[in-house]
Design a protein around this motif. Sequence first.
Motif, PDB file in Angstrom:
ATOM      1  N   GLN A 176       0.071   4.717  -4.587  1.00  0.00           N
ATOM      2  CA  GLN A 176      -1.165   4.745  -3.532  1.00  0.00           C
ATOM      3  C   GLN A 176      -1.527   3.485  -2.905  1.00  0.00           C
ATOM      4  O   GLN A 176      -1.628   3.275  -1.536  1.00  0.00           O
ATOM      5  N   LEU A 177      -1.905   2.683  -3.668  1.00  0.00           N
ATOM      6  CA  LEU A 177      -2.253   1.342  -3.256  1.00  0.00           C
ATOM      7  C   LEU A 177      -1.066   0.482  -2.648  1.00  0.00           C
ATOM      8  O   LEU A 177      -1.189  -0.086  -1.681  1.00  0.00           O
ATOM      9  N   ASP A 178       0.200   0.568  -3.104  1.00  0.00           N
ATOM     10  CA  ASP A 178       1.167   0.007  -2.529  1.00  0.00           C
ATOM     11  C   ASP A 178       1.421   0.772  -0.939  1.00  0.00           C
ATOM     12  O   ASP A 178       2.029  -0.104  -0.192  1.00  0.00           O
ATOM     13  N   PHE A 179       1.294   1.798  -0.938  1.00  0.00           N
ATOM     14  CA  PHE A 179       1.580   2.498   0.323  1.00  0.00           C
ATOM     15  C   PHE A 179       0.532   1.935   1.366  1.00  0.00           C
ATOM     16  O   PHE A 179       0.808   1.763   2.512  1.00  0.00           O
ATOM     17  N   LEU A 180      -0.597   1.928   0.912  1.00  0.00           N
ATOM     18  CA  LEU A 180      -1.665   1.331   1.874  1.00  0.00           C
ATOM     19  C   LEU A 180      -1.393  -0.172   1.964  1.00  0.00           C
ATOM     20  O   LEU A 180      -1.860  -0.477   3.287  1.00  0.00           O
ATOM     21  N   ASP A 181      -0.763  -1.040   1.200  1.00  0.00           N
ATOM     22  CA  ASP A 181      -0.564  -2.185   1.609  1.00  0.00           C
ATOM     23  C   ASP A 181       0.687  -2.194   2.948  1.00  0.00           C
ATOM     24  O   ASP A 181       0.824  -2.889   3.945  1.00  0.00           O
ATOM     25  N   PHE A 182       1.619  -1.116   2.648  1.00  0.00           N
ATOM     26  CA  PHE A 182       2.738  -0.955   3.574  1.00  0.00           C
ATOM     27  C   PHE A 182       1.960  -0.639   4.962  1.00  0.00           C
ATOM     28  O   PHE A 182       2.638  -0.919   6.053  1.00  0.00           O
ATOM     29  N   LEU A 183       0.728   0.052   4.774  1.00  0.00           N
ATOM     30  CA  LEU A 183       0.120   0.699   6.265  1.00  0.00           C
ATOM     31  C   LEU A 183      -0.574  -0.560   6.939  1.00  0.00           C
ATOM     32  O   LEU A 183      -0.601  -0.785   8.028  1.00  0.00           O
ATOM     33  N   PHE A 184      -1.339  -1.190   6.115  1.00  0.00           N
ATOM     34  CA  PHE A 184      -2.549  -2.237   6.385  1.00  0.00           C
ATOM     35  C   PHE A 184      -2.404  -3.505   6.193  1.00  0.00           C
ATOM     36  O   PHE A 184      -3.213  -4.508   6.592  1.00  0.00           O
ATOM     37  N   GLY A 185      -1.100  -3.964   5.290  1.00  0.00           N
ATOM     38  CA  GLY A 185      -1.365  -5.327   4.966  1.00  0.00           C
ATOM     39  C   GLY A 185      -1.738  -5.751   3.782  1.00  0.00           C
ATOM     40  O   GLY A 185      -2.448  -4.718   3.007  1.00  0.00           O
ATOM     41  N   PRO A 186      -1.717  -6.806   3.365  1.00  0.00           N
ATOM     42  CA  PRO A 186      -2.288  -7.162   1.798  1.00  0.00           C
ATOM     43  C   PRO A 186      -3.670  -6.862   1.649  1.00  0.00           C
ATOM     44  O   PRO A 186      -4.625  -6.864   2.549  1.00  0.00           O
ATOM     45  N   ILE A 187      -4.328  -6.506   0.452  1.00  0.00           N
ATOM     46  CA  ILE A 187      -5.380  -6.329   0.176  1.00  0.00           C
ATOM     47  C   ILE A 187      -6.125  -7.853  -0.402  1.00  0.00           C
ATOM     48  O   ILE A 187      -5.463  -8.325  -1.011  1.00  0.00           O
ATOM     49  N   THR A 188      -7.120  -8.480   0.094  1.00  0.00           N
ATOM     50  CA  THR A 188      -7.382  -9.758   0.114  1.00  0.00           C
ATOM     51  C   THR A 188      -8.558 -10.014  -1.142  1.00  0.00           C
ATOM     52  O   THR A 188      -8.968 -10.907  -1.600  1.00  0.00           O
ATOM     53  N   GLY A 189      -9.276  -8.632  -1.180  1.00  0.00           N
ATOM     54  CA  GLY A 189     -10.307  -8.590  -2.149  1.00  0.00           C
ATOM     55  C   GLY A 189     -10.380  -7.250  -2.926  1.00  0.00           C
ATOM     56  O   GLY A 189     -10.415  -6.469  -2.141  1.00  0.00           O
ATOM     57  N   ALA A 190     -10.759  -7.275  -4.179  1.00  0.00           N
ATOM     58  CA  ALA A 190     -10.963  -5.974  -4.723  1.00  0.00           C
ATOM     59  C   ALA A 190     -11.648  -5.916  -6.171  1.00  0.00           C
ATOM     60  O   ALA A 190     -11.818  -7.401  -6.754  1.00  0.00           O
ATOM     61  N   GLN A 191     -12.563  -5.077  -6.528  1.00  0.00           N
ATOM     62  CA  GLN A 191     -13.126  -5.210  -7.685  1.00  0.00           C
ATOM     63  C   GLN A 191     -13.463  -3.671  -8.175  1.00  0.00           C
ATOM     64  O   GLN A 191     -13.140  -2.930  -7.407  1.00  0.00           O
ATOM     65  N   GLY A 192     -14.032  -3.275  -9.484  1.00  0.00           N
ATOM     66  CA  GLY A 192     -13.897  -2.031  -9.551  1.00  0.00           C
ATOM     67  C   GLY A 192     -14.476  -2.152 -11.193  1.00  0.00           C
ATOM     68  O   GLY A 192     -14.872  -2.983 -11.933  1.00  0.00           O
ATOM     69  N   ILE A 193     -14.573  -0.790 -11.639  1.00  0.00           N
ATOM     70  CA  ILE A 193     -15.015  -0.367 -13.043  1.00  0.00           C
ATOM     71  C   ILE A 193     -13.756   0.268 -13.791  1.00  0.00           C
ATOM     72  O   ILE A 193     -13.316   1.448 -13.189  1.00  0.00           O
ATOM     73  N   SER A 194     -13.707   0.356 -14.993  1.00  0.00           N
ATOM     74  CA  SER A 194     -12.568   1.049 -15.540  1.00  0.00           C
ATOM     75  C   SER A 194     -12.993   1.088 -16.836  1.00  0.00           C
ATOM     76  O   SER A 194     -13.357   0.377 -17.877  1.00  0.00           O
ATOM     77  N   ARG A 195     -13.171   2.276 -17.495  1.00  0.00           N
ATOM     78  CA  ARG A 195     -13.585   3.008 -18.850  1.00  0.00           C
ATOM     79  C   ARG A 195     -12.680   4.079 -19.199  1.00  0.00           C
ATOM     80  O   ARG A 195     -12.066   4.731 -18.702  1.00  0.00           O
ATOM     81  N   ASN A 196     -12.704   4.068 -20.603  1.00  0.00           N
ATOM     82  CA  ASN A 196     -12.474   5.283 -21.581  1.00  0.00           C
ATOM     83  C   ASN A 196     -13.471   6.224 -21.830  1.00  0.00           C
ATOM     84  O   ASN A 196     -14.100   5.899 -22.973  1.00  0.00           O
ATOM     85  N   GLN A 197     -13.581   6.840 -20.848  1.00  0.00           N
ATOM     86  CA  GLN A 197     -14.749   7.863 -21.310  1.00  0.00           C
ATOM     87  C   GLN A 197     -14.500   8.981 -22.094  1.00  0.00           C
ATOM     88  O   GLN A 197     -15.244   9.194 -23.064  1.00  0.00           O
ATOM     89  N   ALA A 198     -13.217   9.774 -22.100  1.00  0.00           N
ATOM     90  CA  ALA A 198     -12.931  10.772 -23.457  1.00  0.00           C
ATOM     91  C   ALA A 198     -12.518  10.352 -24.551  1.00  0.00           C
ATOM     92  O   ALA A 198     -12.440  11.203 -25.592  1.00  0.00           O
ATOM     93  N   GLN A 199     -11.928   9.152 -24.644  1.00  0.00           N
ATOM     94  CA  GLN A 199     -11.701   8.559 -26.001  1.00  0.00           C
ATOM     95  C   GLN A 199     -10.486   9.494 -26.287  1.00  0.00           C
ATOM     96  O   GLN A 199     -10.419   9.482 -27.542  1.00  0.00           O
ATOM     97  N   LEU A 200      -9.586  10.039 -25.616  1.00  0.00           N
ATOM     98  CA  LEU A 200      -8.436  10.736 -26.126  1.00  0.00           C
ATOM     99  C   LEU A 200      -7.097  10.247 -26.066  1.00  0.00           C
ATOM    100  O   LEU A 200      -6.246  10.695 -26.720  1.00  0.00           O
ATOM    101  N   TYR A 201      -7.034   9.080 -25.683  1.00  0.00           N
ATOM    102  CA  TYR A 201      -5.920   7.951 -25.851  1.00  0.00           C
ATOM    103  C   TYR A 201      -6.293   6.529 -25.774  1.00  0.00           C
ATOM    104  O   TYR A 201      -7.473   6.225 -25.500  1.00  0.00           O
ATOM    105  N   PRO A 202      -5.591   5.827 -26.006  1.00  0.00           N
ATOM    106  CA  PRO A 202      -6.101   4.091 -25.874  1.00  0.00           C
ATOM    107  C   PRO A 202      -6.324   3.657 -24.497  1.00  0.00           C
ATOM    108  O   PRO A 202      -7.225   2.769 -24.213  1.00  0.00           O
ATOM    109  N   ALA A 203      -5.655   4.173 -23.494  1.00  0.00           N
ATOM    110  CA  ALA A 203      -5.931   3.503 -21.972  1.00  0.00           C
ATOM    111  C   ALA A 203      -7.155   4.060 -21.433  1.00  0.00           C
ATOM    112  O   ALA A 203      -7.667   5.160 -21.749  1.00  0.00           O
TER     113      ALA A 203
END
Length: 332
Positions: free
Chosen positions: A192-219
Amino acid sequence: MENVKKVIWGIIGGGDVCEVKSVPSMYSIPDSEVKMIVRRNATKASDFARRHNIPFWTTELDELLSDNDINAVYIATPPNSHAELAIKCAGAGKAVYVEKPMANSYSECLSMIEACREANVPLFTAFYRRSLPGFLKVKELIESGQLGEMRFVNIEMFQPLQPEIIAQQKNNWRVLPDIAGGGYFHDLASHQLDFLDFLFGPITGAQGISRNQAQLYPADDIVTGTFIFETGVIGNGLWCFTTNLVSEQDETCIVGSIGQLSYNTFGSPMKISLVTSSNGREEFTFDHSQPIQEPLIQLVVDELRGVGVSPATGISGARTQWVMDKITGKQR
């Protein structure tokens, strides 16, 4: 690397992606053939070679690297081995076509790019949506001014514990961060992100939150992110891989000053919905048949022969990895 008359492939790996999405294209496209496959398991290597009429198979990488006929290598192993294998292939003077995500980290991507640059061999990534008709239609609609000035992009990706768009295996390495770099986010959002790069060019800033909520696998199983393109377009996304089927969603919505467009990235058919104040709603449907990587592999073959250009490179693949690392906090 000088242009070649014929692309002769060596294959490293041989899983589900190779079976239907990529390798059949490599031996059916004109001026392209597959000479050898390398797999760790001899039984699987010989079986794959037999079913795909590949003349040679081996369990030893050096046999492939020392074969002077082979001028391009397709790396279709899990991401944690991509950098090491790409560097070795570049050192042997062979062009590299690597599966996505490009590697386990942005720093690994940079090492791959540098190795290929020093060896003067091209580096391609398997972000094949850059060449599929439905996605090219999205690009055409935007570039023709159907949406006016671009405002923002919103991605919603909600999937049950075992997404149908992922080949389920007993050893599901896609949710093992040491092997895959992360979880389903890295495997799916990279497209998804690569195709958006194809549409609009490079992303120059990004931030986020990533969590393991369900604890069903390591990722981590839930990720949210915001990002901005060099063009000023704003983006945000929410990816959750432990929802109920009733919440299943795969939609990217692009909003402009005079209209909006939405589409699904995965599954078939691809459905595009365009809504403008002047023309109302228009629908476009595309069936992308297997082998789905064929349009991109054709462009890779064309570039290696000096008659075309591939839109999916190591440089663009690394940009996508940088964004994912930023969103998940791996790149600070």
